[in-house]
Design a protein around this motif. Structure first.
Motif, mmCIF file in Angstrom:
data_model
loop_
_atom_site.group_PDB
_atom_site.id
_atom_site.type_symbol
_atom_site.label_atom_id
_atom_site.label_comp_id
_atom_site.label_asym_id
_atom_site.label_seq_id
_atom_site.Cartn_x
_atom_site.Cartn_y
_atom_site.Cartn_z
ATOM 1 N N ARG A 1 1.445 -0.194 -7.108
ATOM 2 C CA ARG A 1 0.902 -1.156 -6.156
ATOM 3 C C ARG A 1 -0.203 -1.983 -6.795
ATOM 4 O O ARG A 1 -0.973 -1.492 -7.622
ATOM 5 N N TYR B 1 -4.347 -2.376 -2.181
ATOM 6 C CA TYR B 1 -4.307 -1.216 -1.279
ATOM 7 C C TYR B 1 -5.166 -1.479 -0.058
ATOM 8 O O TYR B 1 -6.339 -1.842 -0.171
ATOM 9 N N GLU C 1 0.774 4.728 -6.471
ATOM 10 C CA GLU C 1 -0.520 4.205 -6.914
ATOM 11 C C GLU C 1 -0.425 3.455 -8.234
ATOM 12 O O GLU C 1 -1.162 2.497 -8.469
ATOM 13 N N ASP C 2 0.468 3.903 -9.123
ATOM 14 C CA ASP C 2 0.573 3.237 -10.421
ATOM 15 C C ASP C 2 1.453 1.989 -10.379
ATOM 16 O O ASP C 2 1.668 1.347 -11.411
ATOM 17 N N SER D 1 0.813 -1.219 0.000
ATOM 18 C CA SER D 1 0.000 0.000 0.000
ATOM 19 C C SER D 1 0.840 1.259 0.000
ATOM 20 O O SER D 1 0.355 2.331 -0.390
#
Length: 301
Positions: free
Chosen positions: A36, A39, A33-34, A29
């Motif tokens: 993982r 989350y 974001e691009d 997590s």
């Protein structure tokens, strides 16, 4: 406070394996974001604060420990994180298909009931685990949210000595509703008898359209007949943390095994498949462990 909490005065503490899996979710997590593949904003709340303090104060040493673990168990951490993603998506799809009940066996520090929107609407979630782990988890959930959510039912059980059916029925489980049973990181730690009884209960006590989802190791890993170094290391690691492997699926025989229990439409997901599903682009070079597979099946023939 529930009756079992009031009456429980001696605890050995929560599962170390549950904490270890939460650490994987927390680590994933924290990636961009691009990058993982799963989350979980609550995972770090279930990790011993002393471990977090050590990692923050000694990042080089913490990284060295992770590298040492990866060397001993190559690809397993990525397989565990892929499992989180695959199970998340499977549950979300089930919610869209009018799921009525979700039973999470060996719930550990699973947070899906609190982070997947579909489960918060019309699905009753049963979190089933050993009292030592479940009691600790309930305390943490109260800390995070202020109280226990109404759509979650906490069911304490020792799978080796107590009957799953009795425990669920005592907590208003309905055998007539469409139910998904999730056993994430559980079956391999149960004795054969407990697995048999659990699967037989599911087959005979779930409504139309119900299903099961779990992960497993081949029996050659569990019984030590595999001569692969990683297989030996997996067995040794689970013994070291006090949760030794006890159950495996006969190598390459998961469809026949589940069919004999009474399941149908068995779908086996190998490491090659979840590698292709989740590890591409920036993650293309991340290895997975080919010993850990996922499987889903429907109740009834």
């Amino acid at each position: 406070m529930t009756d079992f909490e009031k009456n429980r005065t001696i605890r050995k503490g929560p599962s170390k394996m549950a904490e270890g899996i939460a650490m994987h979710r927390a680590a994933e997590s924290m990636l961009p974001e691009d990058e993982r593949i799963c989350y979980d904003p609550y995972a770090f709340r279930f990790i011993n604060p002393e471990i977090l303090k050590f990692a923050a104060a000694h990042p080089a040493e913490a990284e060295a420990k992770l590298e040492e673990m990866e060397e001993r168990l190559p690809g397993l951490s990525n397989s565990i994180r892929a499992r989180v993603r695959y199970f998340d998506e499977f549950i979300e799809k089930s919610c869209n298909d009018r799921l009525e009940q979700l039973v999470i066996l060996g719930a550990g520090f699973d947070t899906r009931a609190y982070r997947l929107a579909g489960l918060k609407r019309n699905v009753r979630v049963f979190e089933v685990d050993h009292p030592d782990t479940l009691f600790f988890k309930m305390e943490k959930i109260r800390e995070i949210f202020g109280d226990l959510p109404n759509h979650v039912v906490y069911v304490p059980i020792d799978f080796e000595f107590e009957d799953l059916g009795d425990k669920l029925r005592a907590n208003d489980y309905s055998p007539d509703q469409k139910t998904l049973f999730v056993l994430e990181g559980l079956t391999m730690y149960l004795p054969q008898k407990a697995v048999d009884e659990t699967l037989e209960f599911i087959v005979h006590n779930a409504g139309i359209g119900s299903a099961i989802l779990f992960d497993y190791y081949p029996v050659s890993v569990v019984d030590g007949s595999s001569d692969r170094e990683i297989a030996k290391n997996i067995r040794n690691f689970t013994q070291m943390v006090g949760e030794p492997l006890q159950f495996g699926i006969p190598d390459g025989d998961v469809v026949r095994t589940l069919t004999e229990y009474g399941f149908s439409r068995v779908r086996n997901v190998t490491s090659d498949e979840y590698k292709n599903l989740f590890f591409h682009g920036k993650n293309a070079d991340r290895p997975v462990c080919d010993l850990l597979s996922f499987v889903s099946a429907e109740v009834g023939r």
